[in-house]
Design a protein around this motif. Structure first.
Motif, PDB file in Angstrom:
ATOM      1  N   VAL A 142       0.834  -1.203   0.000  1.00 39.13           N
ATOM      2  CA  VAL A 142       0.000   0.000   0.000  1.00 39.13           C
ATOM      3  C   VAL A 142       0.873   1.260   0.000  1.00 39.13           C
ATOM      4  N   ALA A 143       1.913   1.266   0.826  1.00 34.48           N
ATOM      5  CA  ALA A 143       2.802   2.433   0.888  1.00 34.48           C
ATOM      6  C   ALA A 143       3.486   2.672  -0.456  1.00 34.48           C
ATOM      7  N   ALA A 144       3.881   1.599  -1.135  1.00 35.52           N
ATOM      8  CA  ALA A 144       4.549   1.743  -2.433  1.00 35.52           C
ATOM      9  C   ALA A 144       3.601   2.316  -3.482  1.00 35.52           C
ATOM     10  N   ILE A 145       2.363   1.836  -3.504  1.00 34.32           N
ATOM     11  CA  ILE A 145       1.386   2.353  -4.462  1.00 34.32           C
ATOM     12  C   ILE A 145       1.079   3.821  -4.168  1.00 34.32           C
ATOM     13  N   GLU A 146       0.920   4.158  -2.903  1.00 34.74           N
ATOM     14  CA  GLU A 146       0.636   5.544  -2.527  1.00 34.74           C
ATOM     15  C   GLU A 146       1.803   6.459  -2.890  1.00 34.74           C
ATOM     16  N   ALA A 147       3.031   5.977  -2.704  1.00 34.52           N
ATOM     17  CA  ALA A 147       4.208   6.776  -3.042  1.00 34.52           C
ATOM     18  C   ALA A 147       4.276   7.032  -4.543  1.00 34.52           C
ATOM     19  N   GLN A 148       3.941   6.029  -5.337  1.00 36.23           N
ATOM     20  CA  GLN A 148       3.930   6.200  -6.788  1.00 36.23           C
ATOM     21  C   GLN A 148       2.855   7.191  -7.208  1.00 36.23           C
ATOM     22  N   THR A 149       1.699   7.117  -6.573  1.00 28.73           N
ATOM     23  CA  THR A 149       0.608   8.038  -6.888  1.00 28.73           C
ATOM     24  C   THR A 149       1.008   9.475  -6.575  1.00 28.73           C
ATOM     25  N   ALA A 150       1.649   9.650  -5.413  1.00 30.79           N
ATOM     26  CA  ALA A 150       2.104  10.994  -5.039  1.00 30.79           C
ATOM     27  C   ALA A 150       3.168  11.512  -6.005  1.00 30.79           C
ATOM     28  N   ARG A 151       4.066  10.631  -6.430  1.00 29.77           N
ATOM     29  CA  ARG A 151       5.137  11.033  -7.346  1.00 29.77           C
ATOM     30  C   ARG A 151       4.575  11.434  -8.710  1.00 29.77           C
ATOM     31  N   LEU A 152       3.480  10.814  -9.088  1.00 25.65           N
ATOM     32  CA  LEU A 152       2.876  11.108 -10.388  1.00 25.65           C
ATOM     33  C   LEU A 152       2.511  12.585 -10.528  1.00 25.65           C
ATOM     34  N   GLU A 153       2.163  13.229  -9.419  1.00 25.27           N
ATOM     35  CA  GLU A 153       1.766  14.625  -9.463  1.00 25.27           C
ATOM     36  C   GLU A 153       2.871  15.525 -10.003  1.00 25.27           C
ATOM     37  N   HIS A 154       4.114  15.113  -9.869  1.00 28.41           N
ATOM     38  CA  HIS A 154       5.243  15.907 -10.344  1.00 28.41           C
ATOM     39  C   HIS A 154       5.447  15.792 -11.843  1.00 28.41           C
ATOM     40  N   TYR A 155       4.783  14.827 -12.471  1.00 27.58           N
ATOM     41  CA  TYR A 155       5.028  14.579 -13.885  1.00 27.58           C
ATOM     42  C   TYR A 155       3.781  14.735 -14.750  1.00 27.58           C
ATOM     43  N   ARG A 156       2.730  15.261 -14.197  1.00 27.37           N
ATOM     44  CA  ARG A 156       1.535  15.517 -15.003  1.00 27.37           C
ATOM     45  C   ARG A 156       1.787  16.712 -15.932  1.00 27.37           C
ATOM     46  N   GLU A 157       1.209  16.628 -17.114  1.00 25.63           N
ATOM     47  CA  GLU A 157       1.331  17.748 -18.060  1.00 25.63           C
ATOM     48  C   GLU A 157       0.396  18.890 -17.637  1.00 25.63           C
TER      49      GLU A 157
END
Length: 323
Positions: free
Chosen positions: A308-323
């Motif tokens: 769960v922590a890994a999935i949440e971390a990936q989701t949070a990181r995605l915000e930095h790469y949205r167009e």
């Protein structure tokens, strides 16, 4: 794609069947705690004993469901489909009789076997280390492919998991499992990121209190790193991953690692070779991140939190790469 099982899982994870290590206790605890538990039919030395295990597993899981109101995860059996295994037909008949939910086939994908399992509603996953093996298994009609990549324990392969998964996905739309160096919840999340539907984990479950591994075996896993895992066909005739120290303890030197023995899963397996399997210990490169022995329930709870922590971390990181 979603998993092919009717019962929801706590984690997208199958505890791999391990020779001499996986027994009813390990399988039952895995299923009670929400992951698929499996064992090799040949871990019981006779078909009669094998059926007794099937009855025990089904009975205890039924009792668990009746007393808790919870659904147990499905269990599975590994069948070695090789000409030297004289029990394959008898053991298959017992799997059909008891309607084992999952059959994992190794060293041969046979359409007749697949059909026999699918007719009662069971699923067949086949483990593969090469693309041509995967293609043949698809032709046989299997429900899932276990991509055994480089660094896995047991009878491992040599392919990098990233292109392996993607190439298999290009011609197979069934369930894909990734095997190789997976030891924690973050690894399970990574397997899904690479395109697998389920993770397939063996070595980590050797170091559980419910496994049949000896204490020295578990300690050697704790003490070992990636460079302590040797890939050789000198033990059974099929390339597999083994702990360097256990090879040396049995007089199997580095100059012998390149030699290949005759494959034999049958009655001709003599007493000395059978004994060797008890003292020459298999493990994957995932040993590098294993530092303890834990009950299955605690291990799965920890891996779920990590997942769960890994999935949440990936989701949070995605915000930095949205167009």
């Amino acid at each position: 794609m979603p998993t092919p099982f009717d019962t929801p899982l706590k984690l997208p994870l199958v505890a791999a069947p391990m020779f001499l290590i996986s027994g009813p206790e390990l399988v039952i605890e895995c299923c009670k705690n929400g992951i698929v538990g499996t064992f090799p039919a040949l871990n019981q030395r006779t078909s009669q004993g094998f059926e007794e295990w099937l009855i025990q597993i089904k009975s205890e899981l039924r009792t668990f469901e009746e007393t808790t109101g919870k659904q147990a995860a499905p269990f599975g059996v590994n069948l070695i489909v090789h000409g030297t295994n004289p029990r394959v037909q008898a053991d298959l008949a017992l799997c059909v009789k008891h309607e084992v939910p999952l059959i994992i086939t190794s060293l041969g994908a046979v359409p007749e076997l697949v059909g026999a399992v699918q007719r009662y509603g069971g699923k067949v996953f086949h483990d593969v280390i090469k693309i041509r093996h995967a293609q043949k298994a698809v032709e046989a009609g299997v429900d899932g492919l276990i991509c055994v990549s480089a660094g896995a324990g047991g009878h491992a392969g040599t392919l990098n998991p990233i292109p392996f998964i993607q190439e298999v996905r290009s011609f197979f739309d069934g369930t894909i499992l990734l095997s190789g160096c997976l030891s924690n919840g973050q690894d399970i999340a990574t397997a899904l990121q690479m395109g697998a539907d389920l993770a397939y984990m063996g070595t980590r479950f050797i170091n559980t209190t419910e496994s049949n591994a000896m204490a020295d075996y578990r300690q050697m896993i704790i003490d070992s790193g990636t460079t302590d895992v040797v890939y050789t066909a000198a033990i059974s005739g099929v390339h597999g991953s083994f702990l360097r120290q256990s090879l040396e303890n049995n007089g199997i030197t580095e100059e012998m690692w390149g030699k290949t023995k005759r494959i034999d899963f049958g009655e001709e397996l003599d007493a000395s070779e059978a004994k060797a399997w008890q003292t020459v210990w298999s493990a994957g490169q995932g040993v590098a991140t294993i530092a303890d022995v834990a009950p299955v329930a605690d291990l799965i709870a920890t891996m779920h939190a990590e997942f769960v922590a890994a999935i949440e971390a990936q989701t949070a990181r995605l915000e930095h790469y949205r167009e």
